[in-house]
Each structure stands twice: as C-alpha cells, then as structure tokens.
Design a protein around this motif. Structure first.
Motif, PDB file in Angstrom:
ATOM      1  N   VAL A  24       0.814  -1.214   0.000  1.00  0.00           N
ATOM      2  CA  VAL A  24       0.000   0.000   0.000  1.00  0.00           C
ATOM      3  C   VAL A  24       0.854   1.273   0.000  1.00  0.00           C
ATOM      4  N   PHE A  25       1.937   1.287   0.763  1.00  0.00           N
ATOM      5  CA  PHE A  25       2.751   2.496   0.903  1.00  0.00           C
ATOM      6  C   PHE A  25       4.121   2.394   0.241  1.00  0.00           C
ATOM      7  N   GLN A  26       4.370   1.295  -0.484  1.00  0.00           N
ATOM      8  CA  GLN A  26       5.638   1.068  -1.179  1.00  0.00           C
ATOM      9  C   GLN A  26       6.852   1.201  -0.242  1.00  0.00           C
ATOM     10  N   LEU A  27       6.704   0.749   0.998  1.00  0.00           N
ATOM     11  CA  LEU A  27       7.829   0.768   1.923  1.00  0.00           C
ATOM     12  C   LEU A  27       8.760  -0.398   1.609  1.00  0.00           C
ATOM     13  N   GLU A  28      10.024  -0.195   1.885  1.00  0.00           N
ATOM     14  CA  GLU A  28      11.041  -1.215   1.634  1.00  0.00           C
ATOM     15  C   GLU A  28      11.448  -1.861   2.948  1.00  0.00           C
ATOM     16  N   ARG A  29      11.582  -3.183   2.943  1.00  0.00           N
ATOM     17  CA  ARG A  29      12.046  -3.894   4.133  1.00  0.00           C
ATOM     18  C   ARG A  29      13.533  -3.629   4.297  1.00  0.00           C
ATOM     19  N   VAL A  30      13.913  -3.096   5.458  1.00  0.00           N
ATOM     20  CA  VAL A  30      15.310  -2.738   5.686  1.00  0.00           C
ATOM     21  C   VAL A  30      15.945  -3.520   6.832  1.00  0.00           C
ATOM     22  N   GLY A  31      15.163  -4.344   7.514  1.00  0.00           N
ATOM     23  CA  GLY A  31      15.746  -5.123   8.596  1.00  0.00           C
ATOM     24  C   GLY A  31      14.745  -6.036   9.253  1.00  0.00           C
ATOM     25  N   GLU A  32      15.295  -6.945  10.039  1.00  0.00           N
ATOM     26  CA  GLU A  32      14.502  -7.935  10.756  1.00  0.00           C
ATOM     27  C   GLU A  32      15.267  -8.289  12.020  1.00  0.00           C
ATOM     28  N   GLU A  33      14.537  -8.607  13.082  1.00  0.00           N
ATOM     29  CA  GLU A  33      15.191  -8.930  14.339  1.00  0.00           C
ATOM     30  C   GLU A  33      14.351  -9.964  15.080  1.00  0.00           C
ATOM     31  N   HIS A  34      15.024 -10.943  15.651  1.00  0.00           N
ATOM     32  CA  HIS A  34      14.352 -11.969  16.451  1.00  0.00           C
ATOM     33  C   HIS A  34      15.053 -12.021  17.801  1.00  0.00           C
ATOM     34  N   LEU A  35      14.329 -11.633  18.835  1.00  0.00           N
ATOM     35  CA  LEU A  35      14.881 -11.590  20.183  1.00  0.00           C
ATOM     36  C   LEU A  35      14.097 -12.510  21.096  1.00  0.00           C
ATOM     37  N   GLU A  36      14.579 -12.704  22.294  1.00  0.00           N
ATOM     38  CA  GLU A  36      13.905 -13.568  23.258  1.00  0.00           C
ATOM     39  C   GLU A  36      12.490 -13.087  23.567  1.00  0.00           C
ATOM     40  N   MET A  37      12.290 -11.758  23.626  1.00  0.00           N
ATOM     41  CA  MET A  37      10.963 -11.235  23.985  1.00  0.00           C
ATOM     42  C   MET A  37      10.022 -11.046  22.796  1.00  0.00           C
ATOM     43  N   GLY A  38      10.535 -11.176  21.570  1.00  0.00           N
ATOM     44  CA  GLY A  38       9.678 -11.017  20.402  1.00  0.00           C
ATOM     45  C   GLY A  38      10.481 -10.781  19.139  1.00  0.00           C
ATOM     46  N   SER A  39       9.783 -10.328  18.099  1.00  0.00           N
ATOM     47  CA  SER A  39      10.419 -10.119  16.798  1.00  0.00           C
ATOM     48  C   SER A  39       9.988  -8.794  16.209  1.00  0.00           C
ATOM     49  N   GLY A  40      10.733  -8.348  15.217  1.00  0.00           N
ATOM     50  CA  GLY A  40      10.387  -7.106  14.543  1.00  0.00           C
ATOM     51  C   GLY A  40      10.797  -7.130  13.084  1.00  0.00           C
ATOM     52  N   ILE A  41      10.025  -6.439  12.271  1.00  0.00           N
ATOM     53  CA  ILE A  41      10.360  -6.198  10.869  1.00  0.00           C
ATOM     54  C   ILE A  41      10.402  -4.690  10.704  1.00  0.00           C
ATOM     55  N   TYR A  42      11.442  -4.195  10.041  1.00  0.00           N
ATOM     56  CA  TYR A  42      11.650  -2.766   9.905  1.00  0.00           C
ATOM     57  C   TYR A  42      11.512  -2.366   8.443  1.00  0.00           C
ATOM     58  N   LEU A  43      10.671  -1.367   8.206  1.00  0.00           N
ATOM     59  CA  LEU A  43      10.383  -0.877   6.865  1.00  0.00           C
ATOM     60  C   LEU A  43      10.735   0.606   6.801  1.00  0.00           C
ATOM     61  N   SER A  44      10.963   1.110   5.585  1.00  0.00           N
ATOM     62  CA  SER A  44      11.300   2.518   5.441  1.00  0.00           C
ATOM     63  C   SER A  44      10.883   3.044   4.077  1.00  0.00           C
ATOM     64  N   ASP A  45      10.582   4.334   4.038  1.00  0.00           N
ATOM     65  CA  ASP A  45      10.358   5.015   2.764  1.00  0.00           C
ATOM     66  C   ASP A  45      11.600   5.810   2.377  1.00  0.00           C
ATOM     67  N   GLY A  46      12.679   5.655   3.132  1.00  0.00           N
ATOM     68  CA  GLY A  46      13.918   6.375   2.894  1.00  0.00           C
ATOM     69  C   GLY A  46      14.090   7.561   3.833  1.00  0.00           C
ATOM     70  N   VAL A  47      13.008   7.960   4.483  1.00  0.00           N
ATOM     71  CA  VAL A  47      13.054   9.080   5.434  1.00  0.00           C
ATOM     72  C   VAL A  47      12.518   8.639   6.794  1.00  0.00           C
ATOM     73  N   ILE A  48      11.307   8.124   6.793  1.00  0.00           N
ATOM     74  CA  ILE A  48      10.652   7.670   8.022  1.00  0.00           C
ATOM     75  C   ILE A  48      10.713   6.147   8.068  1.00  0.00           C
ATOM     76  N   ASN A  49      11.013   5.611   9.246  1.00  0.00           N
ATOM     77  CA  ASN A  49      11.061   4.169   9.436  1.00  0.00           C
ATOM     78  C   ASN A  49       9.828   3.702  10.192  1.00  0.00           C
ATOM     79  N   LEU A  50       9.357   2.512   9.854  1.00  0.00           N
ATOM     80  CA  LEU A  50       8.224   1.888  10.520  1.00  0.00           C
ATOM     81  C   LEU A  50       8.697   0.565  11.105  1.00  0.00           C
ATOM     82  N   ALA A  51       8.586   0.429  12.413  1.00  0.00           N
ATOM     83  CA  ALA A  51       8.946  -0.822  13.092  1.00  0.00           C
ATOM     84  C   ALA A  51       7.670  -1.582  13.397  1.00  0.00           C
TER      85      ALA A  51
END
Length: 70
Positions: A24-51
């Motif tokens: 929908v927003f053409q965000l690019e996946r820029v990272g991923e993280e898997h930790l003991e308490m949970g996980s995250g996927i990180y997206l960005s439009d090149g300026v603002i990041n969405l976790a």
C-alpha cells in the motif's frame, strides 16, 4: 528543528502487516530482528522508518512508540 524519525506498531502477524505496508505504501524492508521477547520487521520510505513489532507475551496491538531526531 526536531523531525519525526520512526513509528513503532505492535501487530499480531508480522509478515501479513509487512506485506500490507509494502504494497500500500511502497515501503522497503530494511531489517529484521528476532529476540527472546519477540520479533520485529523494519520498513522505510527512505526518510521515516516503521517498526512492526510482535511480542511473545501477547502485548495489545496498536501504536507502541514514536521517535524524533533532534
């Protein structure tokens, strides 16, 4: 001047949420993280990041935090 840098949202399904924001927003996946308490996927439009966060302890879905660059 302070600028909005990132927004973090807790979701129930990381991959489904990431696919939605990428499509929908053409965000690019820029990272991923898997930790003991949970996980995250990180997206960005090149300026603002969405976790996208998923905690193992069933944290409620919705806005988690936002960050400013000062």
């Amino acid at each position: 001047m302070a600028k909005l840098r990132h927004i973090a949202v807790v979701v129930k399904d990381l991959e489904k949420a990431a696919a939605f924001y990428q499509k929908v927003f053409q965000l690019e996946r820029v990272g991923e993280e898997h930790l003991e308490m949970g996980s995250g996927i990180y997206l960005s439009d090149g300026v603002i990041n969405l976790a996208l966060l998923k905690y193992k302890n069933e944290a409620p879905s919705g806005a988690h935090h936002f960050g400013f660059q000062v």
